[in-house]
Design an enzyme around this catalytic site. Structure first.
Site, short mmCIF file in Angstrom:
data_model
loop_
_atom_site.label_atom_id
_atom_site.label_comp_id
_atom_site.label_asym_id
_atom_site.label_seq_id
_atom_site.Cartn_x
_atom_site.Cartn_y
_atom_site.Cartn_z
N GLY A 169 0.81 -1.39 0.02
CA GLY A 169 -0.07 0.08 -0.03
C GLY A 169 0.77 1.26 0.05
O GLY A 169 0.41 2.20 0.54
N SER A 170 2.04 1.31 -0.75
CA SER A 170 2.91 2.44 -0.52
C SER A 170 2.33 3.69 -1.59
O SER A 170 2.26 4.81 -1.14
CB SER A 170 4.30 2.01 -0.77
OG SER A 170 4.27 1.60 -2.31
N ASN A 171 1.65 3.22 -2.54
CA ASN A 171 0.93 4.15 -3.40
C ASN A 171 -0.36 4.77 -2.69
O ASN A 171 -0.45 5.81 -2.61
CB ASN A 171 0.58 3.44 -4.92
CG ASN A 171 1.59 3.74 -5.83
OD1 ASN A 171 2.07 4.98 -5.97
ND2 ASN A 171 2.20 2.91 -6.45
N HIS A 205 0.97 0.94 -13.31
CA HIS A 205 1.70 -0.28 -13.60
C HIS A 205 3.25 -0.02 -13.69
O HIS A 205 3.53 0.85 -14.41
CB HIS A 205 1.23 -0.95 -14.93
CG HIS A 205 1.95 -2.23 -15.42
ND1 HIS A 205 1.81 -3.49 -14.81
CD2 HIS A 205 2.95 -2.67 -16.18
CE1 HIS A 205 2.42 -4.17 -15.19
NE2 HIS A 205 3.21 -3.90 -16.26
N ARG A 221 -18.07 -12.93 -10.40
CA ARG A 221 -19.31 -12.17 -10.46
C ARG A 221 -19.79 -11.71 -9.38
O ARG A 221 -20.13 -10.33 -8.89
CB ARG A 221 -20.37 -12.94 -11.36
CG ARG A 221 -21.76 -12.33 -11.40
CD ARG A 221 -22.51 -12.82 -12.49
NE ARG A 221 -22.07 -12.54 -14.05
CZ ARG A 221 -21.92 -11.32 -14.58
NH1 ARG A 221 -22.64 -10.12 -14.01
NH2 ARG A 221 -21.65 -11.26 -15.98
#
Length: 191
Positions: free
Chosen positions: A12-14, A109, A66
């Site tokens: 979770g660094s971003n 990405h 789904r």
């Protein structure tokens, strides 16, 4: 101002860099929520530490993909989410979410797409001995890492790089740019 959801699966660094910009009043959103898909991923702890709502969805708790994405969709609608930003979310998004959030799901990405799609992009760049890699921010479609490119930033590859050193340098650049691009997208500005 809009509400956004960050989807994450790992460290979770971003996510943290986005939250930091939000807390410093640099990110023009009303609210951020976090959607995670792994038990005990560190992104969830970051959400707790920053008083951000975290919803955890484990695919194994649902009969199929789904039903899994329909459950996520219900939360996104309840929270009045306008945009989804993927930040290390290691699951393919399907038409359930893509159709409801047309051109409003964005991924980051760690390669210069279309090169090195998929989860081993940094390793692939090193294996191919490229001298430049970087990251790409792109819209999400049904194909892996194939949506329209919004922004790219180059990162030089050094001879003594390994996966960890190169990944860290790419992430440092991601943390500088991702929240800025998010701002531009939600404000409808040219990137």
């Amino acid at each position: 101002m809009v509400n956004i959801a960050i989807f994450a699966s790992g460290n979770g660094s971003n996510f943290q860099s986005i939250v930091d910009s939000y807390k410093q009043n640099k990110l023009f959103v009303n609210k951020i929520i976090l959607i995670t898909n792994r038990k005990n991923c560190y992104a969830s702890q970051r959400a707790i530490d920053n008083n951000i709502k975290n919803y955890n969805f484990l695919l194994s708790n649902y009969k199929d993909k789904r039903e899994y994405e329909e459950s996520i969709l219900k939360v996104l609608q309840k929270e009045n989410i306008s945009y989804i930003f993927l930040a290390g979310y290691m699951t393919m998004i399907t038409d359930i979410l893509i159709n409801k959030f047309k051109n409003k799901i964005i991924n980051i990405h760690p390669s210069l797409l279309p090169s090195f799609k998929g989860k081993d992009a940094v390793r692939d760049a090193l294996n191919y001995k490229v001298y430049l890699t970087g990251f790409t921010i792109h819209y999400v479609n049904e194909e892996m890492d194939s949506g329209q490119i919004i922004f790219q930033k180059e990162v030089k590859v050094y001879k003594n790089d390994n996966i960890d050193t190169l990944r860290l340098r790419i992430q440092e650049q991601e943390h500088i740019y991702y929240w800025k691009i998010i701002n531009k997208i939600i404000k409808g500005e040219e990137v």
